[in-house]
Design a protein around this motif. Sequence first.
Motif, PDB file in Angstrom:
ATOM      1  N   ASP A  17       0.836  -1.210   0.000  1.00  0.00           N
ATOM      2  CA  ASP A  17       0.000   0.000   0.000  1.00  0.00           C
ATOM      3  C   ASP A  17       0.869   1.256   0.000  1.00  0.00           C
ATOM      4  O   ASP A  17       0.597   2.209  -0.740  1.00  0.00           O
ATOM      5  N   LEU A  18       1.915   1.246   0.816  1.00  0.00           N
ATOM      6  CA  LEU A  18       2.803   2.409   0.878  1.00  0.00           C
ATOM      7  C   LEU A  18       3.575   2.596  -0.426  1.00  0.00           C
ATOM      8  O   LEU A  18       3.750   3.726  -0.892  1.00  0.00           O
ATOM      9  N   SER A  19       4.010   1.498  -1.025  1.00  0.00           N
ATOM     10  CA  SER A  19       4.788   1.634  -2.263  1.00  0.00           C
ATOM     11  C   SER A  19       3.908   2.111  -3.417  1.00  0.00           C
ATOM     12  O   SER A  19       4.384   2.835  -4.290  1.00  0.00           O
ATOM     13  N   LYS A  20       2.642   1.727  -3.423  1.00  0.00           N
ATOM     14  CA  LYS A  20       1.727   2.237  -4.451  1.00  0.00           C
ATOM     15  C   LYS A  20       1.559   3.752  -4.305  1.00  0.00           C
ATOM     16  O   LYS A  20       1.556   4.484  -5.295  1.00  0.00           O
ATOM     17  N   THR A  21       1.415   4.205  -3.079  1.00  0.00           N
ATOM     18  CA  THR A  21       1.320   5.641  -2.834  1.00  0.00           C
ATOM     19  C   THR A  21       2.610   6.337  -3.258  1.00  0.00           C
ATOM     20  O   THR A  21       2.573   7.422  -3.862  1.00  0.00           O
ATOM     21  N   ASN A  22       3.737   5.708  -2.977  1.00  0.00           N
ATOM     22  CA  ASN A  22       5.030   6.270  -3.362  1.00  0.00           C
ATOM     23  C   ASN A  22       5.166   6.354  -4.883  1.00  0.00           C
ATOM     24  O   ASN A  22       5.697   7.332  -5.414  1.00  0.00           O
ATOM     25  N   VAL A  23       4.668   5.338  -5.598  1.00  0.00           N
ATOM     26  CA  VAL A  23       4.706   5.368  -7.064  1.00  0.00           C
ATOM     27  C   VAL A  23       3.853   6.517  -7.584  1.00  0.00           C
ATOM     28  O   VAL A  23       4.277   7.272  -8.472  1.00  0.00           O
ATOM     29  N   GLU A  24       2.660   6.664  -7.033  1.00  0.00           N
ATOM     30  CA  GLU A  24       1.783   7.765  -7.463  1.00  0.00           C
ATOM     31  C   GLU A  24       2.441   9.116  -7.221  1.00  0.00           C
ATOM     32  O   GLU A  24       2.403   9.999  -8.085  1.00  0.00           O
ATOM     33  N   TYR A  25       3.042   9.271  -6.058  1.00  0.00           N
ATOM     34  CA  TYR A  25       3.717  10.524  -5.729  1.00  0.00           C
ATOM     35  C   TYR A  25       4.858  10.789  -6.717  1.00  0.00           C
ATOM     36  O   TYR A  25       5.004  11.904  -7.223  1.00  0.00           O
ATOM     37  N   TYR A  45       7.397  13.363 -11.315  1.00  0.00           N
ATOM     38  CA  TYR A  45       8.062  13.241 -12.614  1.00  0.00           C
ATOM     39  C   TYR A  45       7.350  14.092 -13.675  1.00  0.00           C
ATOM     40  O   TYR A  45       8.009  14.751 -14.482  1.00  0.00           O
ATOM     41  N   ARG A  46       6.026  14.057 -13.669  1.00  0.00           N
ATOM     42  CA  ARG A  46       5.278  14.885 -14.637  1.00  0.00           C
ATOM     43  C   ARG A  46       5.582  16.374 -14.444  1.00  0.00           C
ATOM     44  O   ARG A  46       5.760  17.120 -15.414  1.00  0.00           O
ATOM     45  N   ILE A  47       5.655  16.792 -13.192  1.00  0.00           N
ATOM     46  CA  ILE A  47       5.994  18.191 -12.917  1.00  0.00           C
ATOM     47  C   ILE A  47       7.408  18.497 -13.404  1.00  0.00           C
ATOM     48  O   ILE A  47       7.648  19.520 -14.061  1.00  0.00           O
ATOM     49  N   ALA A  48       8.348  17.594 -13.105  1.00  0.00           N
ATOM     50  CA  ALA A  48       9.734  17.807 -13.536  1.00  0.00           C
ATOM     51  C   ALA A  48       9.836  17.813 -15.055  1.00  0.00           C
ATOM     52  O   ALA A  48      10.605  18.597 -15.631  1.00  0.00           O
ATOM     53  N   ASN A  83       7.486  18.769 -17.196  1.00  0.00           N
ATOM     54  CA  ASN A  83       6.955  20.066 -17.653  1.00  0.00           C
ATOM     55  C   ASN A  83       7.950  21.194 -17.401  1.00  0.00           C
ATOM     56  O   ASN A  83       8.147  22.069 -18.256  1.00  0.00           O
ATOM     57  N   GLN A  84       8.572  21.174 -16.235  1.00  0.00           N
ATOM     58  CA  GLN A  84       9.545  22.210 -15.913  1.00  0.00           C
ATOM     59  C   GLN A  84      10.796  22.093 -16.795  1.00  0.00           C
ATOM     60  O   GLN A  84      11.392  23.092 -17.153  1.00  0.00           O
ATOM     61  N   LYS A  85      11.168  20.873 -17.143  1.00  0.00           N
ATOM     62  CA  LYS A  85      12.331  20.653 -18.012  1.00  0.00           C
ATOM     63  C   LYS A  85      12.068  21.237 -19.398  1.00  0.00           C
ATOM     64  O   LYS A  85      12.947  21.867 -19.997  1.00  0.00           O
ATOM     65  N   GLU A  86      10.847  20.998 -19.902  1.00  0.00           N
ATOM     66  CA  GLU A  86      10.476  21.538 -21.221  1.00  0.00           C
ATOM     67  C   GLU A  86      10.520  23.066 -21.230  1.00  0.00           C
ATOM     68  O   GLU A  86      10.843  23.682 -22.249  1.00  0.00           O
ATOM     69  N   LYS A  87      10.213  23.670 -20.093  1.00  0.00           N
ATOM     70  CA  LYS A  87      10.216  25.132 -19.994  1.00  0.00           C
ATOM     71  C   LYS A  87      11.592  25.675 -19.605  1.00  0.00           C
ATOM     72  O   LYS A  87      11.772  26.887 -19.506  1.00  0.00           O
ATOM     73  N   GLY A  88      12.536  24.757 -19.327  1.00  0.00           N
ATOM     74  CA  GLY A  88      13.881  25.181 -18.959  1.00  0.00           C
ATOM     75  C   GLY A  88      14.003  25.671 -17.530  1.00  0.00           C
ATOM     76  O   GLY A  88      14.931  26.403 -17.203  1.00  0.00           O
ATOM     77  N   LEU A  89      13.082  25.265 -16.672  1.00  0.00           N
ATOM     78  CA  LEU A  89      13.083  25.737 -15.278  1.00  0.00           C
ATOM     79  C   LEU A  89      13.939  24.884 -14.346  1.00  0.00           C
ATOM     80  O   LEU A  89      14.277  25.332 -13.245  1.00  0.00           O
ATOM     81  N   ILE A  90      14.236  23.646 -14.747  1.00  0.00           N
ATOM     82  CA  ILE A  90      15.086  22.792 -13.913  1.00  0.00           C
ATOM     83  C   ILE A  90      16.223  22.220 -14.751  1.00  0.00           C
ATOM     84  O   ILE A  90      16.152  22.180 -15.980  1.00  0.00           O
ATOM     85  N   SER A  91      17.237  21.754 -14.086  1.00  0.00           N
ATOM     86  CA  SER A  91      18.404  21.210 -14.781  1.00  0.00           C
ATOM     87  C   SER A  91      18.160  19.753 -15.182  1.00  0.00           C
ATOM     88  O   SER A  91      17.201  19.114 -14.732  1.00  0.00           O
ATOM     89  N   ASN A  92      19.053  19.249 -16.020  1.00  0.00           N
ATOM     90  CA  ASN A  92      18.993  17.843 -16.428  1.00  0.00           C
ATOM     91  C   ASN A  92      19.136  16.915 -15.223  1.00  0.00           C
ATOM     92  O   ASN A  92      18.491  15.872 -15.164  1.00  0.00           O
ATOM     93  N   ILE A  93      19.974  17.304 -14.296  1.00  0.00           N
ATOM     94  CA  ILE A  93      20.208  16.464 -13.112  1.00  0.00           C
ATOM     95  C   ILE A  93      18.926  16.324 -12.299  1.00  0.00           C
ATOM     96  O   ILE A  93      18.583  15.221 -11.839  1.00  0.00           O
ATOM     97  N   ASP A  94      18.207  17.402 -12.101  1.00  0.00           N
ATOM     98  CA  ASP A  94      16.941  17.338 -11.358  1.00  0.00           C
ATOM     99  C   ASP A  94      15.918  16.473 -12.098  1.00  0.00           C
ATOM    100  O   ASP A  94      15.180  15.700 -11.476  1.00  0.00           O
ATOM    101  N   ASP A 138      16.998  12.879 -11.711  1.00  0.00           N
ATOM    102  CA  ASP A 138      16.669  12.443 -10.344  1.00  0.00           C
ATOM    103  C   ASP A 138      15.199  12.061 -10.216  1.00  0.00           C
ATOM    104  O   ASP A 138      14.855  11.050  -9.600  1.00  0.00           O
ATOM    105  N   ALA A 139      14.330  12.877 -10.792  1.00  0.00           N
ATOM    106  CA  ALA A 139      12.896  12.581 -10.732  1.00  0.00           C
ATOM    107  C   ALA A 139      12.586  11.281 -11.458  1.00  0.00           C
ATOM    108  O   ALA A 139      11.793  10.461 -10.980  1.00  0.00           O
ATOM    109  N   LYS A 140      13.247  11.080 -12.609  1.00  0.00           N
ATOM    110  CA  LYS A 140      13.030   9.851 -13.377  1.00  0.00           C
ATOM    111  C   LYS A 140      13.550   8.625 -12.619  1.00  0.00           C
ATOM    112  O   LYS A 140      12.879   7.589 -12.557  1.00  0.00           O
TER     113      LYS A 140
END
Length: 121
Positions: free
Chosen positions: A51-59, A64-67, A69-80, A83-85
Amino acid sequence: IFTSFRDVTKTASSYYAYKQSQEIYNDDLKNTRYVLTETVNKIINLKTQIDLSKTNVEYNEYNYRIAENQKEKGLISNIDFIDAKLNLQNAKLTDIKNQYDFIAAMVELYYLTGQLTTMIN
């Protein structure tokens, strides 16, 4: 002609053999209860971990989706972004491992209770 000491000795020997077999039986029963209790506790723990790991996957999917979107806009670095991936991949691997461990624990419980053939059929 006089065999009463032999009979008493034989009776005492039989009595102590009986008591020893009772102790062995009680020890085996306690050990069986212990193993079954440990297996059931492991199953309960693994269910919680799933149950906890499913919640962790969702989180991590959301993160990752936020990262992404931010990557496409150039708001975060490749490393960040990487890391999200990696966090998402690790969360998915942990979820798969927990599910595998849960199935293995269930098979162990079926084996210990003598119900393994019913599970296979």
